[in-house]
Write an enzyme that holds these catalytic residues in place. Sequence first.
Site, short mmCIF file in Angstrom:
data_model
loop_
_atom_site.label_atom_id
_atom_site.label_comp_id
_atom_site.label_asym_id
_atom_site.label_seq_id
_atom_site.Cartn_x
_atom_site.Cartn_y
_atom_site.Cartn_z
N ASP A 67 0.81 -1.21 0.00
CA ASP A 67 0.00 0.00 0.00
C ASP A 67 0.85 1.27 0.00
O ASP A 67 2.07 1.21 0.16
CB ASP A 67 -0.96 0.00 1.20
CG ASP A 67 -0.29 -0.44 2.51
OD1 ASP A 67 0.94 -0.39 2.59
OD2 ASP A 67 -1.01 -0.85 3.42
N ASN A 136 -7.61 -2.68 14.18
CA ASN A 136 -8.99 -2.98 13.78
C ASN A 136 -9.08 -4.20 12.86
O ASN A 136 -10.12 -4.47 12.28
CB ASN A 136 -9.62 -1.75 13.09
CG ASN A 136 -8.89 -1.37 11.80
OD1 ASN A 136 -7.96 -2.07 11.38
ND2 ASN A 136 -9.31 -0.28 11.20
N GLU A 143 -9.65 -2.02 5.05
CA GLU A 143 -10.28 -1.67 6.31
C GLU A 143 -11.55 -2.51 6.53
O GLU A 143 -12.13 -3.03 5.57
CB GLU A 143 -10.65 -0.19 6.30
CG GLU A 143 -9.45 0.76 6.16
CD GLU A 143 -8.69 0.97 7.46
OE1 GLU A 143 -8.59 0.04 8.29
OE2 GLU A 143 -8.17 2.08 7.67
#
Length: 248
Positions: A67, A136, A143
Amino acid sequence: MRIYCEKDYDAMSRRAASVIAGEVIHNPACLLGLATGSTPEGAYKYLVDWYKQGLISFKDVLSVNLDEYVGLAPSHDQSYRYFMQSNLFDHVDIDPANTRVPDGLTRDAAAFCADYDAYIRGCGYVDLQLLGIGRNGHIGFNEPGDHFVRETHVVDLTESTIDANARFFASRNDVPKQAISMGMGAIMGAKRILLCASGEDKADAICRSVSGPITPGCPGSILQLHPNVVLVADEAALSKLTASGFKV
Ligand code: PGA
């Protein structure tokens, strides 16, 4: 999933580096999928060290990174290209032309992402994909959401990720709001995955990824469907998994 439980960050880093070095030694022209962040820093230090000792060479290695922040130039000291140069590429014999990090300044993100996936496919997919994990449960910058995204794509970073990464920027406002991330297709297409985690703040994400339900709400949980995952973590990152009775 093979799990290595290491005592601390340094032992985790050494174990992770040895898995990567093993791939490079056995498959010198491999395609490595690389990651940034504080988790792999220690592993990269070991790899640089072993390169300097003449134990490994990256001469024929190809790499693709997971990324990059949208809007950051490669020269920005928080860009992931800059991270890779300063933590690994500038210190080993990898050919710069063989290293790929998503272009955070691309003017045509859709075309860029399609080309990135085409390159990975054209190489026959990644041989060993290194992954950290977000608090998370994100992998790369995939995400939590309501579905898994297959392709390399532009993502809106969650507030939790922006908070976690604010420590690297002058202020929270300076943290980019978007990133380009490899999607689950490229990650799950890898022949082998090396997931690394250190510290108690990763314990929940590791527990949910390894033994929770497979759901895009916890992107790391998709790894339960991959046939060849090595998890290298320290005791703190595994603490919730072990406390739940999971044998590591
Ligand atoms: P970290 O980030 O290695 O800096 O903890 C990992 C991630 O968010 O994927």
